[in-house]
Design an enzyme around this catalytic site. Structure first.
Site, PDB file in Angstrom:
ATOM      1  N   LYS A  13      -0.791   8.724  -2.773  1.00  0.00           N
ATOM      2  CA  LYS A  13      -0.744   7.277  -3.054  1.00  0.00           C
ATOM      3  C   LYS A  13      -2.128   6.773  -3.497  1.00  0.00           C
ATOM      4  O   LYS A  13      -2.260   6.111  -4.518  1.00  0.00           O
ATOM      5  CB  LYS A  13      -0.311   6.488  -1.797  1.00  0.00           C
ATOM      6  N   ARG A  88       5.345  -0.399   5.734  1.00  0.00           N
ATOM      7  CA  ARG A  88       5.574   0.893   6.374  1.00  0.00           C
ATOM      8  C   ARG A  88       6.652   0.828   7.430  1.00  0.00           C
ATOM      9  O   ARG A  88       6.927   1.832   8.094  1.00  0.00           O
ATOM     10  CB  ARG A  88       4.289   1.307   7.059  1.00  0.00           C
ATOM     11  N   ARG A 127      -8.628  17.324   2.505  1.00  0.00           N
ATOM     12  CA  ARG A 127      -9.108  16.136   1.783  1.00  0.00           C
ATOM     13  C   ARG A 127     -10.560  15.808   2.129  1.00  0.00           C
ATOM     14  O   ARG A 127     -10.991  15.954   3.261  1.00  0.00           O
ATOM     15  CB  ARG A 127      -8.232  14.928   2.127  1.00  0.00           C
ATOM     16  N   ARG A 160     -11.838  12.440   6.791  1.00  0.00           N
ATOM     17  CA  ARG A 160     -11.310  11.338   7.612  1.00  0.00           C
ATOM     18  C   ARG A 160     -10.994  11.841   9.019  1.00  0.00           C
ATOM     19  O   ARG A 160     -10.476  12.948   9.184  1.00  0.00           O
ATOM     20  CB  ARG A 160     -10.033  10.790   6.952  1.00  0.00           C
ATOM     21  N   ARG A 171       1.189  11.696  12.277  1.00  0.00           N
ATOM     22  CA  ARG A 171       1.389  10.761  11.161  1.00  0.00           C
ATOM     23  C   ARG A 171       2.659  11.105  10.393  1.00  0.00           C
ATOM     24  O   ARG A 171       3.401  10.220   9.960  1.00  0.00           O
ATOM     25  CB  ARG A 171       0.173  10.787  10.227  1.00  0.00           C
TER      26      ARG A 171
HETATM   27  P1  AP5 Z   1      -4.267  10.924  -1.173  1.00  0.00           P
HETATM   28  O1  AP5 Z   1      -4.136  10.332  -2.531  1.00  0.00           O
HETATM   29  O2  AP5 Z   1      -5.459  10.575  -0.380  1.00  0.00           O
HETATM   30  O3  AP5 Z   1      -2.900  10.667  -0.329  1.00  0.00           O
HETATM   31  P2  AP5 Z   1      -2.312   9.355   0.328  1.00  0.00           P
HETATM   32  O4  AP5 Z   1      -0.867   9.328   0.018  1.00  0.00           O
HETATM   33  O5  AP5 Z   1      -3.130   8.159  -0.036  1.00  0.00           O
HETATM   34  O6  AP5 Z   1      -2.489   9.754   1.856  1.00  0.00           O
HETATM   35  P3  AP5 Z   1      -3.071   8.931   3.080  1.00  0.00           P
HETATM   36  O7  AP5 Z   1      -3.466   9.921   4.121  1.00  0.00           O
HETATM   37  O8  AP5 Z   1      -4.118   7.958   2.638  1.00  0.00           O
HETATM   38  O9  AP5 Z   1      -1.806   8.177   3.534  1.00  0.00           O
HETATM   39  P4  AP5 Z   1      -1.531   7.546   4.888  1.00  0.00           P
HETATM   40  O10 AP5 Z   1      -0.365   6.745   4.541  1.00  0.00           O
HETATM   41  O11 AP5 Z   1      -1.373   8.474   6.007  1.00  0.00           O
HETATM   42  O12 AP5 Z   1      -2.931   6.822   5.256  1.00  0.00           O
HETATM   43  P5  AP5 Z   1      -3.437   5.324   5.132  1.00  0.00           P
HETATM   44  O13 AP5 Z   1      -4.863   5.366   4.806  1.00  0.00           O
HETATM   45  O14 AP5 Z   1      -2.516   4.536   4.301  1.00  0.00           O
HETATM   46  O15 AP5 Z   1      -4.158  12.515  -1.336  1.00  0.00           O
HETATM   47  C1  AP5 Z   1      -4.252  13.385  -0.221  1.00  0.00           C
HETATM   48  C2  AP5 Z   1      -4.976  14.689  -0.622  1.00  0.00           C
HETATM   49  O16 AP5 Z   1      -4.178  15.398  -1.581  1.00  0.00           O
HETATM   50  C3  AP5 Z   1      -6.339  14.472  -1.309  1.00  0.00           C
HETATM   51  O17 AP5 Z   1      -7.211  15.468  -0.911  1.00  0.00           O
HETATM   52  C4  AP5 Z   1      -6.019  14.579  -2.813  1.00  0.00           C
HETATM   53  O18 AP5 Z   1      -7.138  15.030  -3.551  1.00  0.00           O
HETATM   54  C5  AP5 Z   1      -4.880  15.600  -2.804  1.00  0.00           C
HETATM   55  N1  AP5 Z   1      -3.905  15.368  -3.883  1.00  0.00           N
HETATM   56  C6  AP5 Z   1      -3.408  14.166  -4.315  1.00  0.00           C
HETATM   57  N2  AP5 Z   1      -2.515  14.348  -5.306  1.00  0.00           N
HETATM   58  C7  AP5 Z   1      -2.432  15.701  -5.508  1.00  0.00           C
HETATM   59  C8  AP5 Z   1      -1.663  16.517  -6.398  1.00  0.00           C
HETATM   60  N3  AP5 Z   1      -0.803  15.968  -7.281  1.00  0.00           N
HETATM   61  N4  AP5 Z   1      -1.818  17.852  -6.306  1.00  0.00           N
HETATM   62  C9  AP5 Z   1      -2.702  18.415  -5.406  1.00  0.00           C
HETATM   63  N5  AP5 Z   1      -3.450  17.681  -4.541  1.00  0.00           N
HETATM   64  C10 AP5 Z   1      -3.313  16.339  -4.589  1.00  0.00           C
HETATM   65  O19 AP5 Z   1      -3.257   4.853   6.654  1.00  0.00           O
HETATM   66  C11 AP5 Z   1      -4.084   5.350   7.682  1.00  0.00           C
HETATM   67  C12 AP5 Z   1      -3.696   4.719   9.004  1.00  0.00           C
HETATM   68  O20 AP5 Z   1      -3.899   3.301   8.956  1.00  0.00           O
HETATM   69  C13 AP5 Z   1      -2.233   4.898   9.428  1.00  0.00           C
HETATM   70  O21 AP5 Z   1      -2.017   6.136  10.083  1.00  0.00           O
HETATM   71  C14 AP5 Z   1      -2.055   3.697  10.360  1.00  0.00           C
HETATM   72  O22 AP5 Z   1      -2.642   3.942  11.627  1.00  0.00           O
HETATM   73  C15 AP5 Z   1      -2.875   2.618   9.664  1.00  0.00           C
HETATM   74  N6  AP5 Z   1      -2.052   1.860   8.684  1.00  0.00           N
HETATM   75  C16 AP5 Z   1      -2.219   1.816   7.336  1.00  0.00           C
HETATM   76  N7  AP5 Z   1      -1.284   1.045   6.774  1.00  0.00           N
HETATM   77  C17 AP5 Z   1      -0.499   0.579   7.778  1.00  0.00           C
HETATM   78  C18 AP5 Z   1       0.649  -0.240   7.830  1.00  0.00           C
HETATM   79  N8  AP5 Z   1       1.195  -0.752   6.711  1.00  0.00           N
HETATM   80  N9  AP5 Z   1       1.192  -0.496   9.039  1.00  0.00           N
HETATM   81  C19 AP5 Z   1       0.648  -0.006  10.172  1.00  0.00           C
HETATM   82  N10 AP5 Z   1      -0.418   0.805  10.200  1.00  0.00           N
HETATM   83  C20 AP5 Z   1      -0.995   1.104   9.006  1.00  0.00           C
HETATM   84 MG    MG Z   2      -4.335   6.793   0.992  1.00  0.00          MG
END
Ligand code: AP5
Ligand code: MG
Ligand code: ZN
Length: 215
Positions: A13, A88, A127, A160, A171
């Site tokens: 994402k 979410r 990552r 992270r 997660r």
């Molecule tokens: P990346 O693009 O970073 O993936 P992502 O989908 O953004 O993953 P996140 O870990 O950020 O998602 P998340 O939903 O768990 O975390 P968030 O920060 O939103 O890619 C991942 C890796 O893969 C990278 O190394 C990249 O280089 C590689 N990659 C990407 N595309 C690729 C491809 N095509 N091929 C190969 N490799 C690839 O949330 C964190 C925390 O915040 C949550 O756990 C929760 O506690 C809180 N939080 C956030 N939003 C909410 C909400 N709405 N409600 C409640 N709590 C929330």
């Molecule tokens: Mg992300």
């Protein structure tokens, strides 16, 4: 254009959002990034969010909905935005609908990036993120040309704290239990587009642009 990009942790994402917001010049609203910033700044909201993030749990809806509502009311979001990692839960999605109704805008598209669970674990544990500009890398799939420094700005890369195997497992479980239902939710509203996320970063980007070009 008003877009949601969804998918399990590690689906790509943030990586895709980085490209899309540059290409489309629209605001990127990532609740995860907003929480990480609050944690770094040590605000009271950051301290509360940290307790949940460390465990891989969701931050309570009232906190999350509050920060999104505030952000969406800012002037730069009136025409377009890209929501990443929000909503979410079904309750967050219902709240979003009310917020958007109150400012008289509708969503154009919800992109769901689909990747299998094993692939997600590898992506997350490998990552690396830039401390300064937030650019995202992967030690194997997308390494920085400058080793452990960011190829965009030269700053240090870090891992992270929620990218350990144990927290990633939580997660992924939380995603299945609380977030996966949103696929049906947005399918029911006729807004959902599935994109295969197992392809290369650029191929996924192309696919998303194709979908967005047709809405
Ligand atoms: P990346 O693009 O970073 O993936 P992502 O989908 O953004 O993953 P996140 O870990 O950020 O998602 P998340 O939903 O768990 O975390 P968030 O920060 O939103 O890619 C991942 C890796 O893969 C990278 O190394 C990249 O280089 C590689 N990659 C990407 N595309 C690729 C491809 N095509 N091929 C190969 N490799 C690839 O949330 C964190 C925390 O915040 C949550 O756990 C929760 O506690 C809180 N939080 C956030 N939003 C909410 C909400 N709405 N409600 C409640 N709590 C929330
Ligand atoms: Mg992300
Ligand atoms: Zn950087």
């Amino acid at each position: 254009m008003k877009i949601i990009i969804m998918g399990p942790p590690g689906a790509g994402k943030g990586t895709q959002a980085e490209f899309l917001v540059k290409e489309m010049k629209i605001p990127h609203i990532s609740t995860g990034d907003m929480f990480r910033k609050a944690v770094k700044e040590g605000t009271s909201m950051g301290l509360e969010a940290k307790r949940y993030m460390e465990l891989g749990q969701l931050v309570p809806d009232h906190v999350t909905v509050g920060i999104v509502k505030e952000r969406l009311s800012e002037a730069d979001c009136s025409e377009s935005f890209l929501l990443d990692g929000f909503p979410r839960t079904v309750s967050q999605a219902d709240s979003l609908e009310k917020i958007l109704e109150s400012i008289d805008v509708g969503l154009d598209s919800v992109i769901n990036i689909v990747v299998n669970r094993e692939g997600l674990m590898k992506r997350l544990t490998g990552r690396r993120v830039c401390k300064s500009c937030g650019a995202t890398y992967h030690v194997l799939y997308n390494p920085s040309k400058d080793g452990d420094k960011c190829q965009e700005c030269g700053a240090e890369l870090y891992q992270r704290s929620d990218d350990t195997e144990e927290t990633v497992t939580n997660r992924l479980d939380v995603y299945e239990q609380q977030t996966a239902a949103l696929v049906e939710y947005y399918e029911g509203k006729g807004l959902l587009h599935h994109v295969v996320g197992d392809l290369s970063v650029m191929e996924v980007n192309k696919e998303i642009l194709k979908v967005l070009g047709s809405v």
